[in-house]
Design a protein around this motif. Sequence first.
Motif: not given
Length: 376
Positions: A209, A213, A217, A270, A273-274, A277, A279, A282, A285, A352
């Motif tokens: 993070f 991150t 972002l 997480l 989110s990855l 794509h 938000l 995330l 997470a 992860t």
Amino acid sequence: MAGTTLPTPLYGLYQERIGFSELMVTVVFAVYAFGVIGVLLLFGNVSDAVGRRPVLLCGLACAGASAVAFLAEQGLAWLFAGRLLSGFAAGLFTGTATAYVLELAPPGGRARAAFAATAANMGGLGCGPLLAGLLAQYAPRPLTLPFAVHLALLAASFAVVRTLPESVDGARPLRTARPRRPVLPAEVRGVFVPAGIAAFTGFALLGVFTSVTPAFLAQDLGVRNHAAVGLIVAAAFFASTGGQLLVPRLGARRAIPLGCLVLIGGLGLLALSLATHTLAPLVLAALVGGTGQGMTLRGAVGEVAAAAPDAHRGGVLSALFVVAYLGISVPVIGVGLLTGPLGLPDAGLVFTACMAVLAAASGAFLLHRARASSAT
């Protein structure tokens, strides 16, 4: 501790100004962790001999030198120097400050003292990106003002620490300090390994993070507001403080395996989110993973500190933080190395998966150990 995460929302600005890759961002970040680990290995238990207060004052001096390096920044070498000095400061603080707070606690206040120590650690780490993000977005001179403010805060801290009483009886002069590796007494080893693995996994999540991150972002989600980036990163650390509040109700022995389960949930969010794509996962997470990290950290500190003899408590806690800070460095560099061939999202997915396996192994072992102890 806020100074150690202060550059987090600023890495994008440094990339534009100096020009370096995402891998170099993770290396610059990891230099800090190597500084922490080096100090903990060589001087992690020196405060048991020379006293807590002189070591903390040296840590504040290193933090001030780090801020000066960032203020004088003239290229990548200055970033490395600033991060390394910041690592020295954190290494001097982590085990020493935790032991100091526990020893200064009034009778019957050790549980609150343990929370105060770990909450100050995580809360400070959360305040760093939040402060830098706000100043970078809404104030002038984004690469200098955050570190000038940090220097002022360090000066106030230095004045306060000088007034505190020493808690180590028979402390020797600071000039007699010699490098000594942390020692793990036999009575600590049974709980140290699983607690250390849990701390490693939690810090690895926070490391990702803090280091990559902001790039995810900006590049994949289009979030370029420095204050928003700092707030999302800070949320993980503040959630960690909230997770620590749950430990007294659960008990340290149950908090670690349950914290590992929550950590796995944060890693899953997480990964979502990855992969998509988006938000919202995330942010979740950060909140869920940070809560799990706080539970595992306070549980690990409580279990290890309770098992450690008084004469070795500073060194044992420093050894625990060595393992934790390995989690900030090694997996983060791994993500940076994989970013080139795989891209940042896929590299994060590999991370992860690996961390979820570690968290599951630690939680299962500790849960089995707790059940066996209860049966006995």
